[in-house]
Every structure is written in structure tokens, then in C-alpha cells.
Design an enzyme around this catalytic site. Structure first.
Site, PDB file in Angstrom:
ATOM      1  N   LYS A   1      40.064  30.987  36.621  1.00  0.00           N
ATOM      2  CA  LYS A   1      40.800  30.091  35.939  1.00  0.00           C
ATOM      3  C   LYS A   1      40.911  28.816  36.571  1.00  0.00           C
ATOM      4  CE  LYS A   1      43.925  30.407  33.103  1.00  0.00           C
ATOM      5  NZ  LYS A   1      44.365  30.201  31.350  1.00  0.00           N
TER       6      LYS A   1
ATOM      7  N   ASP B   1      41.016  42.991  39.389  1.00  0.00           N
ATOM      8  CA  ASP B   1      41.627  44.493  40.134  1.00  0.00           C
ATOM      9  C   ASP B   1      42.026  44.661  37.818  1.00  0.00           C
ATOM     10  OD1 ASP B   1      43.374  46.367  40.584  1.00  0.00           O
ATOM     11  OD2 ASP B   1      45.368  45.432  41.362  1.00  0.00           O
TER      12      ASP B   1
ATOM     13  N   TYR C   1      46.586  38.398  46.354  1.00  0.00           N
ATOM     14  CA  TYR C   1      46.861  39.655  47.793  1.00  0.00           C
ATOM     15  C   TYR C   1      47.321  39.308  48.866  1.00  0.00           C
ATOM     16  CZ  TYR C   1      46.582  42.663  42.394  1.00  0.00           C
ATOM     17  OH  TYR C   1      46.554  42.623  42.040  1.00  0.00           O
TER      18      TYR C   1
ATOM     19  N   ASP D   1      40.573  34.629  30.979  1.00  0.00           N
ATOM     20  CA  ASP D   1      41.676  35.126  29.201  1.00  0.00           C
ATOM     21  C   ASP D   1      40.209  35.252  28.377  1.00  0.00           C
ATOM     22  OD1 ASP D   1      41.686  33.075  30.232  1.00  0.00           O
ATOM     23  OD2 ASP D   1      43.038  32.314  28.757  1.00  0.00           O
TER      24      ASP D   1
END
Ligand code: NAD
Length: 336
Positions: free
Chosen positions: A173, A230, A124, A206
Site C-alpha cells: 500500500k 493475514d 502486528y 485493495d
């Protein structure tokens, strides 16, 4: 003592839920003076811009803001005002608590977690462009700095300590995004060394989504980067009853902006049926911030009692009540 707070009612259901929040905050007897300002789509006809300078100036002066959701055009159009505000005031920490509500039938009981989301960096960062003149390919740059990781992860540990939490889970991640997410994880491991009283684990995003859906009660404080935070905080909202219930705080060194996690809900805007809980609880977080902890606590308790009673709740909670009738009950509860 009266504290002046910038008030942005926002777009869509914003004015409905924010007006309910104002009534409830005032019913606690809190000394708050609202300075009403415009932002979002509603500001364009009057100010010619979605984030007028006068609004920015008001927040800069008051250093506190209660804000309704703001519409952001999907795809093209102007840049998100929410993202602009976070960057303008360096509101690096986005705190989104998700706590079960007695009386609401959800898949799990006893959910009590908080997502601490880095609010200014990552995907972002706002650095995105087409790479050819025909706009057939585009790229976005994700910025992650050691400074940015350090302050949000410390914020999460300090929050854990201050609120008697025993565990911080860092979500990343780093198996794929070896440098950006990898840096976040590395800094997390280093900082955790200084907080031996708090358990620290890390988990790939995940897997975290799957674990949250299977057993959210194993999480206490989740700290993660912007995009993951988010998404996971909306997921957490769903686990405790939906977006209408969960508040959020955007916190920087000097300024704090309080809001509901949800958006403008165009599908129900203007119907008077939006759930005001998230906006009211954002008001309770604001009271906490300005040293009116007891009033904030009473307000949250009143909201929880009304929900537990289950009368005249809004349709998202299975009731037939309205935004107004919901707020009226909370005000009566505060007076009782
Ligand atoms: P949304 O949160 O507005 O709505 C998602 C779903 O949740 C809808 O079905 C809606 O009716 C429901 N919902 C949301 N709040 C509710 C409430 N208080 N009571 C009852 N039901 C509620 O998300 P969206 O549709 O993805 O986004 C709509 C607009 O809001 C977009 O322009 C988006 O950019 C903006 N948005 C703003 C913010 C913010 O200002 N902080 C946050 C998220 C989305």
C-alpha cells in the site's frame, strides 16, 4: 528414525481436528513422537498463563510443533499467543497455500497460489497504546525494517524457485504508507533483480483483493506484509472452499510451527463436525519439512481423493459426516 514434535491441541475445535491429524499422520507410517504441551485459554487453569514456559522450552528443544488454534480475547485480555510464539522463535515466514480441490464446487477451478506473509513486523509488532488517560485515542506503531523485508521477499523467491513457480506478486500500500509499505516495495524491486528467471509484479492491496475475487488463477506466489497477508490468505481460503481446508506453516531459521489457518470456531466446537482437512494438511507440511516428503505427499493425495469422492464430508463442505468419519476415510484411503 523418529522425530519428536511438540503437539499443542489448542482451544475450541483444536483438540478435535488435531486428534484427527495425529491419526492420519501416524497412518502414513511416519516416525513421529508427539510431546503434548498446553497453550492458549486451556493452559490458564493448569499453568496460570496462556503460554507456559514449559511449552516454549519444548518447542525450543524439538524445533518442530504441530499446533491447534488458540483463542485470543478480542479487545482487551492477554496478548495473542500466536503472535507471541512467532516473535519468540522469530518465525518470520508464514506460508499459506490455497489450492482448488477436485469435487468441491467453488466459483473458480484451478486456483493454485501461495501467500507468503511476513509474520513478525508491521501492524502486528505489538506496539500499541492509548495516548491519553481517558483512553479516548490510541495509536499502533508499524515496524518495517530492510532486514525484515529482505528475508521474507527472498524466502518468497526461493520458495517460487523450489516449487517451479514462475511469478511472484508483491502486495503493498505504498501509495499511502509511503515509508513502511514503500520500503517493502523498494526492497522487493531490488531483490527481484537477482531472480530474472521469475516474473515479478507489484500490486496495491485493495486492487489485489478485487483481482483475487475476479480471477485468482493469475496469482502464483503472493508476498506481503503481516496484516495484508493475514487478510488475503483468508480470502484465498474462501476461494478454494473455506477455512476448514487451508493449512499454514510458520517458519524461522531454527523452528517451524504448523497449523490450520482457521481459528477455534467456537460456534461448532465440541460438536464433532469440524473439518479436519486444514489440520491434516498442516501435518502433511510437517512431514515434508522433516524429510518424509513421500509420506506427506501420500497424505495430501488421500485427503484430496476423499474430498473428490464427496462421501460423508463435514457440514462446511455440504456433507453430513463428522470429523472422525472424515479422518477414518483418509486412513482407509492411505491403507488402500
Ligand atoms: P474461525 O476461523 O475460528 O471461524 C470462522 C468461521 O469459519 C466460523 O464460522 C467457523 O465455524 C468456520 N470454521 C473455521 N474452521 C473450521 C473448520 N475446521 N471446519 C468447519 N468450519 C470452520 O475465526 P474467528 O471466529 O474469527 O476466531 C475465533 C477464535 O480463534 C478467536 O479467538 C481468534 O483469535 C482465534 N484464531 C486463532 C487462530 C490461530 O490460533 N492460528 C487463527 C485465527 C483465529
Amino acid at each position: 528414525m523418529t522425530t519428536r514434535v511438540t503437539l499443542i491441541r489448542g482451544d475450541g475445535i483444536g483438540p478435535e481436528v488435531v486428534n484427527a491429524a495425529i491419526r492420519c499422520v501416524e497412518a502414513t507410517g511416519a516416525g513421529v513422537e508427539w510431546e503434548s504441551m498446553e497453550a492458549g485459554a486451556g493452559a490458564i487453569p493448569t499453568h496460570g498463563a496462556p503460554l507456559p514456559d514449559v511449552t516454549v522450552q519444548s518447542i525450543r528443544t524439538n524445533r518442530l510443533c504441530l499446533k491447534g488454534p488458540l483463542a485470543t480475547p478480542v479487545g482487551g485480555g492477554y496478548r495473542s499467543v500466536n503472535v507471541a510464539l512467532r516473535q519468540e522463535f522469530d518465525l518470520y515466514a508464514n506460508l499459506r497455500p490455497a489450492q482448488s480441490f477436485a469435487g468441491l464446487v467453488t466459483r473458480y477451478e484451478g486456483v493454485d497460489l501461495v501467500v507468503v506473509r511476513e509474520n513478525t513486523q508491521g501492524e502486528y509488532s505489538g506496539i500499541e497504546h492509548y495516548i491519553d488517560p481517558t483512553k479516548s485515542a490510541a495509536e499502533a506503531i508499524s515496524i518495517i525494517t530492510r532486514f525484515g523485508c529482505d528475508r521474507i521477499i527472498r524466502f518468497a523467491f526461493e520458495h517460487a524457485r523450489a516449487h517451479g513457480r514462475k511469478k511472484v506478486t508483491l502486495v503493498h500500500k505504498a501509495n499511502i504508507l509511503k515509508m513502511t509499505s514503500g520500503l517493502f516495495l523498494q526492497v522487493g524491486r531490488e531483490i527481484a533483480e537477482g531472480y530474472k528467471d521469475i516474473a515479478f509484479t507489484d500490486i496495491i492491496v485493495d486492487n489485489c483483493a478485487m483481482q483475487l475475487v475476479r480471477d485468482p488463477t493469475r496469482f502464483e506466489v503472493i508476498v506481503t506484509t503481516n496484516l495484508f497477508g493475514d487478510i488475503l490468505s483468508d480470502l484465498a481460503a474462501g476461494l478454494v472452499g473455506g477455512l476448514g481446508l487451508v493449512p499454514g506453516a510458520n517458519i524461522g531459521e531454527d523452528v517451524a510451527i504448523f497449523e490450520a489457518v482457521h481459528g477455534t470456531a467456537p460456534d461448532i466446537a465440541g460438536k464433532g463436525i469440524a473439518n479436519p482437512t486444514a489440520a491434516i494438511l498442516a501435518g502433511a507440511m510437517l512431514l515434508d519439512r522433516i524429510g518424509q516428503k513421500e509420506r506427506g505427499g501420500r497424505l495430501e493425495l488421500a485427503v484430496r481423493r476423499v474430498i473428490a469422492r464427496g462421501k460423508e464430508l463435514t457440514p462446511d463442505l455440504g456433507g453430513r459426516g463428522s470429523t472422525e468419519s472424515f479422518a477414518d476415510q483418509i486412513i482407509r484411503e492411505l491403507a488402500s
